[in-house]
Enzyme design. Structure first.
Site, short mmCIF file in Angstrom:
data_model
loop_
_atom_site.label_atom_id
_atom_site.label_comp_id
_atom_site.label_asym_id
_atom_site.label_seq_id
_atom_site.Cartn_x
_atom_site.Cartn_y
_atom_site.Cartn_z
N ARG A 1 8.64 -7.83 -1.35
CA ARG A 1 9.01 -7.53 -2.73
C ARG A 1 10.38 -6.87 -2.70
O ARG A 1 10.67 -6.02 -1.85
CB ARG A 1 8.01 -6.58 -3.38
CG ARG A 1 6.71 -7.22 -3.83
CD ARG A 1 6.90 -8.18 -5.02
NE ARG A 1 5.63 -8.74 -5.47
CZ ARG A 1 5.09 -9.87 -5.01
NH1 ARG A 1 5.71 -10.59 -4.08
NH2 ARG A 1 3.93 -10.30 -5.48
N GLU B 1 14.37 -9.21 -10.27
CA GLU B 1 14.40 -10.68 -10.38
C GLU B 1 14.43 -11.12 -11.84
O GLU B 1 13.73 -10.52 -12.66
CB GLU B 1 13.15 -11.25 -9.68
CG GLU B 1 13.19 -11.00 -8.20
CD GLU B 1 11.96 -11.53 -7.46
OE1 GLU B 1 11.17 -12.29 -8.04
OE2 GLU B 1 11.82 -11.19 -6.28
N HIS C 1 12.56 -16.68 -4.61
CA HIS C 1 11.15 -16.29 -4.51
C HIS C 1 10.25 -17.52 -4.26
O HIS C 1 9.41 -17.87 -5.10
CB HIS C 1 10.70 -15.52 -5.76
CG HIS C 1 9.53 -14.62 -5.49
ND1 HIS C 1 9.36 -13.40 -6.09
CD2 HIS C 1 8.45 -14.75 -4.67
CE1 HIS C 1 8.24 -12.83 -5.67
NE2 HIS C 1 7.67 -13.65 -4.80
N1 LIG Z 1 7.85 -14.13 -1.16
C1 LIG Z 1 6.68 -14.50 -1.63
O1 LIG Z 1 6.59 -15.47 -2.38
C2 LIG Z 1 5.44 -13.79 -1.21
C3 LIG Z 1 5.43 -12.43 -1.06
N2 LIG Z 1 4.26 -11.79 -0.69
C4 LIG Z 1 4.29 -10.33 -0.50
O2 LIG Z 1 3.81 -10.06 0.81
C5 LIG Z 1 2.98 -8.91 0.75
C6 LIG Z 1 2.04 -8.89 1.94
O3 LIG Z 1 1.03 -9.86 1.80
P1 LIG Z 1 -0.20 -9.90 2.83
O4 LIG Z 1 0.31 -9.93 4.22
O5 LIG Z 1 -1.14 -10.94 2.39
O6 LIG Z 1 -0.83 -8.44 2.56
P2 LIG Z 1 -1.72 -7.57 3.54
O7 LIG Z 1 -2.39 -6.56 2.68
O8 LIG Z 1 -2.55 -8.45 4.41
O9 LIG Z 1 -0.64 -6.86 4.48
C7 LIG Z 1 0.11 -5.74 4.13
C8 LIG Z 1 0.17 -4.81 5.34
O10 LIG Z 1 1.03 -3.72 5.02
C9 LIG Z 1 0.44 -2.52 5.49
N3 LIG Z 1 0.94 -1.41 4.67
C10 LIG Z 1 0.68 -1.15 3.37
N4 LIG Z 1 1.33 -0.03 2.98
C11 LIG Z 1 2.01 0.41 4.06
C12 LIG Z 1 2.86 1.52 4.29
N5 LIG Z 1 3.13 2.40 3.32
N6 LIG Z 1 3.39 1.67 5.53
C13 LIG Z 1 3.10 0.81 6.51
N7 LIG Z 1 2.28 -0.26 6.37
C14 LIG Z 1 1.76 -0.46 5.14
C15 LIG Z 1 -1.06 -2.73 5.32
O11 LIG Z 1 -1.79 -1.87 6.19
C16 LIG Z 1 -1.19 -4.20 5.72
O12 LIG Z 1 -1.40 -4.35 7.10
C17 LIG Z 1 2.31 -9.02 -0.63
O13 LIG Z 1 1.87 -7.75 -1.09
C18 LIG Z 1 3.40 -9.60 -1.49
O14 LIG Z 1 4.13 -8.57 -2.11
C19 LIG Z 1 3.13 -12.49 -0.47
C20 LIG Z 1 3.09 -13.85 -0.62
C21 LIG Z 1 4.24 -14.62 -1.03
O1 LIG Z 2 5.05 -13.21 -4.20
C1 LIG Z 2 4.05 -13.83 -4.16
C2 LIG Z 2 2.74 -13.29 -3.98
O2 LIG Z 2 1.80 -14.10 -3.92
O3 LIG Z 2 2.58 -12.07 -3.93
#
Ligand SMILES: NC(=O)C1=CN([C@@H]2O[C@H](COP(=O)(O)OP(=O)(O)OC[C@H]3O[C@@H](n4cnc5c(N)ncnc54)[C@H](O)[C@@H]3O)[C@@H](O)[C@H]2O)C=CC1
Ligand SMILES: O=CC(=O)O
Length: 321
Positions: A240, A269, A287
């Site tokens: 993000r 964005e 994005h």
């Molecule tokens: N560019 C895009 O289109 C996309 C962006 N995303 C972003 O990617 C992010 C991650 O997605 P996932 O891997 O599925 O989530 P997830 O929940 O599996 O992984 C996030 C990780 O970050 C860690 N974390 C959370 N807060 C933290 C902190 N303060 N310090 C250190 N570690 C911390 C958590 O323990 C977890 O291991 C989403 O929240 C979303 O914002 C996701 C999909 C597509």
């Molecule tokens: O940014 C995309 C998401 O699935 O989060």
């Protein structure tokens, strides 16, 4: 004959297989458009529908949720849910769901596209050829950074962070990760090491951000973190925008205290911080993390499974807790 299908608000046009299923099973409150809804249409949608499917660019705040007296479930068409006031949803007993897993590979692949495109100056090369300015092979043209064997730093070793790390095995890259919570064991053939954030920033050649946007992660990467990175390092952000202080990033890139950046997400964005788009050593994507046919259709189907479950009185398969 009165309409018996539940009233569903869908904030944006979703891929056709998803829309076809929506139309089969639900009564659509309004016909969604490709672009974002106006604040009035969004407010009305939440107020009148029993269930809503919204996307990451719709801000669902406490005020709109408090007026949504019929709304039982908001299915966020994204895995990240920083666009929704979670406390307000809880307060009004509205179930909030997201779309994990199905977009993990797509987002990890796009992260690697940015790592390689930024390191190897792919966009600059493409522009040169298209402009007709290429005069032939040169030993000194568009030299970039080596990727194989370099250290990959991953901030947030969850589903996507780990998928990015798995792909690093083929590049023989040691992975240093910074994550909240438990330590992970390296899978066969990989070298994963849990480290502190300062150590990760100091030692990594590529730093890739995969934490969710929360109050703790907003501007997690600011001026001092960028200053701690190697001058040859490249920052990748597919998580993000507000996790990285974009003004500080532009400053670091302009002063060349880091070598480059590959970005899929931005602080405000679709606007970019002044100066960002004129820098040659950045690759900027709109994005696109989950933008594959498979992921975007599955995300819609997951939203529908969650809406179906809540409206049938069953627990949602993907509740955000
Ligand atoms: N560019 C895009 O289109 C996309 C962006 N995303 C972003 O990617 C992010 C991650 O997605 P996932 O891997 O599925 O989530 P997830 O929940 O599996 O992984 C996030 C990780 O970050 C860690 N974390 C959370 N807060 C933290 C902190 N303060 N310090 C250190 N570690 C911390 C958590 O323990 C977890 O291991 C989403 O929240 C979303 O914002 C996701 C999909 C597509
Ligand atoms: O940014 C995309 C998401 O699935 O989060």
């Amino acid at each position: 004959m009165s309409e018996s299908r539940p009233l569903l608000y869908v904030s944006r046009l979703l891929p056709e297989p998803v829309m076809a299923t929506v139309r089969e099973r639900y009564q659509l409150l309004t016909e969604p458009e490709e672009g974002p809804p106006s604040p009035a249409v969004l407010r009305q949608g939440l107020q009148e529908a029993t269930a809503a499917i919204v996307t990451l660019s719709e801000r669902i705040d406490a005020q709109s949720l408090s007026a949504a007296s019929r709304l039982k479930v908001v299915a966020n068409y994204a895995v990240g849910y920083n666009n929704i006031d979670l406390a307000a949803a809880r307060h009004h007993s509205i179930v909030l769901t997201n779309t994990p897993d199905v977009l993990t590979d797509a987002t990890a692949d796009l992260t690697w596209a940015l790592i390689l495109a930024t390191a190897r100056r792919v966009v600059e090369g493409d522009a040169l050829v298209r402009a007709g300015d290429w005069t032939g092979w040169s030993a000194t043209q568009l030299l970039g950074a080596e990727v194989a064997g370099r250290t990959l730093g991953i901030i947030g070793m969850g589903r996507i962070g780990q998928a990015v790390a798995h792909r690093a095995v083929g590049f023989r890259m040691p992975v240093h990760y910074y994550n909240r919570g438990t330590r992970l064991t390296s899978p066969p053939g990989a070298q994963w090491a849990g480290v502190s954030l300062p150590d990760l920033l100091r030692d990594s050649d590529f730093v890739s951000v995969h934490v969710p946007l929360t109050e703790q992660t907003r501007h997690l990467i600011g001026a001092s973190e960028l200053a701690a990175m190697k001058q040859t390092a490249i920052l990748i952000n597919t998580a993000r925008g507000p996790i990285v202080d974009e003004a500080a990033l532009v400053d670091a890139l302009e002063r060349r205290t880091i070598a480059g950046a590959g970005l899929d997400v931005y602080e405000d964005e679709p606007r970019l911080h002044p100066g960002l788009s004129s820098l040659p050593h950045v690759v900027l994507l709109p994005h696109l993390g989950s933008a594959t046919w498979y992921a975007r259709v599955q995300m819609g189907m997951i939203c529908l499974r969650n809406v179906d479950a809540v409206l049938a009185g069953r627990p949602a398969p993907n509740p955000v807790l």
